[in-house]
Design a protein around this motif. Structure first.
Motif, PDB file in Angstrom:
ATOM      1  N   UNK A 102      10.082  12.373  -8.570  1.00 22.63           N
ATOM      2  CA  UNK A 102      10.764  13.559  -8.018  1.00 22.63           C
ATOM      3  C   UNK A 102       9.770  14.510  -7.347  1.00 22.63           C
ATOM      4  N   UNK A 103       8.797  13.969  -6.659  1.00 22.18           N
ATOM      5  CA  UNK A 103       7.777  14.795  -6.023  1.00 22.18           C
ATOM      6  C   UNK A 103       8.150  15.161  -4.594  1.00 22.18           C
ATOM      7  N   UNK A 104       7.695  16.352  -4.164  1.00 22.74           N
ATOM      8  CA  UNK A 104       7.590  16.614  -2.732  1.00 22.74           C
ATOM      9  C   UNK A 104       6.386  15.824  -2.230  1.00 22.74           C
ATOM     10  N   UNK A 105       6.420  15.406  -0.977  1.00 20.68           N
ATOM     11  CA  UNK A 105       5.482  14.384  -0.504  1.00 20.68           C
ATOM     12  C   UNK A 105       4.766  14.836   0.755  1.00 20.68           C
ATOM     13  N   UNK A 106       3.489  14.532   0.839  1.00 20.33           N
ATOM     14  CA  UNK A 106       2.723  14.724   2.067  1.00 20.33           C
ATOM     15  C   UNK A 106       2.216  13.368   2.533  1.00 20.33           C
ATOM     16  N   UNK A 107       2.637  12.954   3.725  1.00 21.03           N
ATOM     17  CA  UNK A 107       2.169  11.701   4.313  1.00 21.03           C
ATOM     18  C   UNK A 107       0.998  12.031   5.223  1.00 21.03           C
ATOM     19  N   UNK A 108      -0.172  11.552   4.850  1.00 20.04           N
ATOM     20  CA  UNK A 108      -1.406  11.920   5.539  1.00 20.04           C
ATOM     21  C   UNK A 108      -1.957  10.717   6.289  1.00 20.04           C
ATOM     22  N   UNK A 109      -2.109  10.840   7.597  1.00 20.22           N
ATOM     23  CA  UNK A 109      -2.642   9.723   8.364  1.00 20.22           C
ATOM     24  C   UNK A 109      -2.754  10.053   9.835  1.00 20.22           C
ATOM     25  N   UNK A 110      -3.414   9.172  10.576  1.00 18.66           N
ATOM     26  CA  UNK A 110      -3.602   9.371  12.003  1.00 18.66           C
ATOM     27  C   UNK A 110      -2.292   9.123  12.751  1.00 18.66           C
ATOM     28  N   UNK A 111      -2.294   9.457  14.030  1.00 20.05           N
ATOM     29  CA  UNK A 111      -1.076   9.336  14.830  1.00 20.05           C
ATOM     30  C   UNK A 111      -0.645   7.880  14.947  1.00 20.05           C
ATOM     31  N   UNK A 112       0.672   7.709  15.076  1.00 20.69           N
ATOM     32  CA  UNK A 112       1.215   6.367  15.268  1.00 20.69           C
ATOM     33  C   UNK A 112       1.162   5.500  14.036  1.00 20.69           C
ATOM     34  N   UNK A 161       0.830  -1.209   0.000  1.00 22.72           N
ATOM     35  CA  UNK A 161       0.000   0.000   0.000  1.00 22.72           C
ATOM     36  C   UNK A 161       0.863   1.258   0.000  1.00 22.72           C
ATOM     37  N   UNK A 162       1.380   1.635   1.156  1.00 22.85           N
ATOM     38  CA  UNK A 162       2.078   2.915   1.300  1.00 22.85           C
ATOM     39  C   UNK A 162       3.429   2.927   0.603  1.00 22.85           C
ATOM     40  N   UNK A 163       4.230   1.871   0.782  1.00 23.18           N
ATOM     41  CA  UNK A 163       5.590   1.876   0.237  1.00 23.18           C
ATOM     42  C   UNK A 163       5.599   1.959  -1.292  1.00 23.18           C
ATOM     43  N   UNK A 164       4.771   1.199  -2.025  1.00 28.40           N
ATOM     44  CA  UNK A 164       4.749   1.389  -3.483  1.00 28.40           C
ATOM     45  C   UNK A 164       4.401   2.827  -3.885  1.00 28.40           C
ATOM     46  N   UNK A 165       3.461   3.447  -3.177  1.00 30.96           N
ATOM     47  CA  UNK A 165       3.092   4.828  -3.496  1.00 30.96           C
ATOM     48  C   UNK A 165       4.240   5.785  -3.196  1.00 30.96           C
ATOM     49  N   UNK A 166       4.938   5.550  -2.091  1.00 31.30           N
ATOM     50  CA  UNK A 166       6.077   6.394  -1.732  1.00 31.30           C
ATOM     51  C   UNK A 166       7.195   6.243  -2.765  1.00 31.30           C
ATOM     52  N   UNK A 167       7.440   5.023  -3.200  1.00 30.50           N
ATOM     53  CA  UNK A 167       8.480   4.803  -4.212  1.00 30.50           C
ATOM     54  C   UNK A 167       8.102   5.453  -5.539  1.00 30.50           C
ATOM     55  N   UNK A 202       0.361  13.057  -2.405  1.00 34.25           N
ATOM     56  CA  UNK A 202      -0.203  12.889  -1.062  1.00 34.25           C
ATOM     57  C   UNK A 202      -0.478  11.416  -0.853  1.00 34.25           C
ATOM     58  N   UNK A 203       0.127  10.856   0.184  1.00 36.11           N
ATOM     59  CA  UNK A 203       0.064   9.410   0.408  1.00 36.11           C
ATOM     60  C   UNK A 203      -0.644   9.137   1.726  1.00 36.11           C
ATOM     61  N   UNK A 204      -1.656   8.298   1.682  1.00 33.15           N
ATOM     62  CA  UNK A 204      -2.431   7.963   2.876  1.00 33.15           C
ATOM     63  C   UNK A 204      -1.789   6.785   3.599  1.00 33.15           C
ATOM     64  N   UNK A 205      -1.515   6.968   4.884  1.00 32.72           N
ATOM     65  CA  UNK A 205      -1.013   5.872   5.702  1.00 32.72           C
ATOM     66  C   UNK A 205      -2.188   5.228   6.442  1.00 32.72           C
ATOM     67  N   UNK A 206      -1.938   4.123   7.114  1.00 29.40           N
ATOM     68  CA  UNK A 206      -3.024   3.406   7.791  1.00 29.40           C
ATOM     69  C   UNK A 206      -2.461   2.546   8.913  1.00 29.40           C
ATOM     70  N   UNK A 207      -3.357   2.052   9.753  1.00 32.62           N
ATOM     71  CA  UNK A 207      -2.955   1.155  10.832  1.00 32.62           C
ATOM     72  C   UNK A 207      -2.804  -0.276  10.295  1.00 32.62           C
ATOM     73  N   UNK A 208      -2.120  -1.159  11.035  1.00 37.32           N
ATOM     74  CA  UNK A 208      -1.997  -2.558  10.595  1.00 37.32           C
ATOM     75  C   UNK A 208      -3.372  -3.164  10.353  1.00 37.32           C
TER      76      UNK A 208
END
Length: 487
Positions: A62-72, A50-56, A247-253
């Motif tokens: 060559x983008x500036x990145x915003x990681x969007x998600x809840x704490x932790x 999910x997140x790592x492929x999007x980050x890569x 803008x990349x959405x993070x998530x909990x396990x």
């Protein structure tokens, strides 16, 4: 000669060194990692698909990145690990405040030094570990902090007028030239400060107190933020959003297994504690399930999230509870008990935000409810499910156990029992042995007593037994016995 031993601009040119932008460094080294099957974000679990492929993809773009998600959700950790994709060393004009590239200087200081000394210009080497800058966005952050301001002391010492650009004191962003710059909790940054980032992100020039400096800053920006809809503290202004490439959405396990891996990796345990306290596999599942229950609970504010740090600190508290009990009872080694979970309550109450805060007792009630729900959720995965509606007279696997309680006056497990007494007490309930033999025949012998206690807790959650918690321990009874005895 190793390249980092080169000390002048002339030697650097002779070595054939080619300058490269930071975004190209990240991109080229990521390409090499992907080709060679090297894991870039080691120790990040649950994001593999999910997140790592999007980050890569963002790095390759060559983008500036915003990681969007809840704490932790490991947003800051991901940003910090991008440093591993930088070249090990880069050359810098010696004495430069903004890490000038000797082959492409941009500051007045570096331009004048190169013009004066030419190939004899001294250079130093900057290691990738030093190419990371981080700023936590707080309401008191100013433009001077992050962009720069006029320094009156410098003007006085150098006897310069305020019209001379040498009186400028650079802020954090110019000083992080050729580095990864992270702004955490971006919505907390005041709107007027966010506006100051527009030109830096798009054109690369900055303006300080009337000085418009065309500094072609070479930077990789990474922002982290909670979803805007989930916070009253502020928001990301729309034009700034527009200038952030991905803008990349993070998530909990998404599974207990992944959560267990994270907790095991991150928990800070004393080696003696880890050796003295054995943790049954089911205990680890119950601990992680508490977080999953919290994220679905009607009592917990879903907008704030339930950090993975809750499981980590709860695990540390769980082992400390068992360790303390063993020290008091004189046991050299012990195993975690379900009753030890009372010790994780402080870790839960400090990590969840309730929908209605109420009195302090409310948080304890929610913590106990989350533990009970975790047991109830996991119980059918280990032992036969208990239906809400059962036909009268229909036999169930639990009849012998329930009969044992019906015929007795109750059963107590005290918190300060040593291991021998604890096991002997559970061994008195013979039907528990039958249930484990029938439904968990391959269980590790070290886990047997935890699962015996787990059965009792599970039957309480399905209203087949009653449980009463008091200061010294826990009492289990036939549900009707509690009324008879006035409990």
């Amino acid at each position: 000669m190793k390249i980092e031993h080169i000390s002048t601009l002339g030697e650097l040119k002779k070595a054939g060194y080619q300058s490269k932008s930071i975004k190209d460094e990240l991109r080229d080294n990521l390409i090499e990692n992907i080709k060679n099957k090297v894991t870039t974000f080691e120790g990040i679990h649950g994001y593999e698909n999910t997140v790592i492929p999007e980050l890569e993809r963002a790095i390759l773009s060559r983008h500036n990145i915003n990681l969007l998600g809840l704490r932790g959700q490991a947003k800051t950790r991901l940003a910090r690990m991008m440093v591993n994709l930088l070249d090990e060393y880069i050359p810098v004009v010696e004495g430069s405040e903004i890490n000038d590239d000797p082959l492409a200087p941009i500051s007045r200081f570096a331009l004048e030094l190169v013009a004066e000394k030419g190939d004899d210009t001294p250079i130093t080497w900057l290691h990738r570990d030093e190419r990371f800058a981080e700023k936590l966005a707080t309401p008191d952050v100013t433009v001077a902090d992050i962009i720069g301001d006029i320094d009156p002391i410098k003007a006085a010492n150098l006897k310069l007028s305020y019209a001379d650009d040498r009186v400028i004191h650079y802020g954090m962003i110019p000083r992080a030239n050729r580095c990864i710059f992270v702004i955490n909790e971006l919505p907390d940054l005041q709107a007027r400060i966010q506006v100051a980032l527009f030109n830096i992100l798009q054109e690369g020039d900055i303006q300080i107190r009337g000085f418009k400096l065309r500094l072609a800053l070479d930077m990789q920006f990474v922002f982290t933020a909670n979803p805007e809809d989930y916070t009253n503290r502020g928001s990301i202004v729309t034009p700034l959003k527009d200038r952030i490439g991905s803008q990349i959405l993070t998530h909990y396990p998404d599974s207990v297994e992944t959560a267990r891996t994270i907790t095991s990796q991150e928990a800070k345990l004393d080696s003696r504690q880890a050796e003295a306290v054995y943790v049954p596999e089911l205990a680890k599942d119950v601990l992680e399930q508490i977080s999953f229950e919290a994220r679905e609970s009607e009592y917990v504010d879903v907008k704030s999230g339930v950090s993975a740090r809750m499981s980590i600190t709860a695990f540390e508290n769980l082992l400390s509870t068992a360790e303390r009990r063993a020290l008091l009872s004189g046991d050299e080694k012990t195993s975690v008990r379900l009753s030890d979970f009372v010790g994780v309550i402080p870790a839960i109450t400090g990590k969840v935000e309730l929908v209605y805060e109420g009195e302090q007792e409310g948080a304890d009630f929610v913590a106990n409810a989350l533990m009970d729900n975790a047991v109830k959720t996991l119980f059918p995965k280990y032992f036969p499910a208990i239906e809400k509606l059962e036909k009268q007279g229909e036999e169930t696997p639990y009849d012998d156990l329930l009969s044992w309680f019906f015929q007795g006056s109750g059963f107590e497990l005290l918190d300060d029992f040593d291991d021998a007494t604890y096991k002997a007490k559970l061994d008195e309930v013979l039907p528990l042995d039958t249930l484990i033999a029938d439904y968990q025949p391959e269980i590790d012998p070290k886990d047997v007593y935890f699962e015996k206690e787990f059965i009792l807790w599970g039957l309480v959650q399905f209203k087949k037994l009653s449980k009463f918690r008091y200061s010294e321990g826990t009492q289990f009874q036939d549900p009707y016995g509690s009324y008879i005895n006035g409990l």
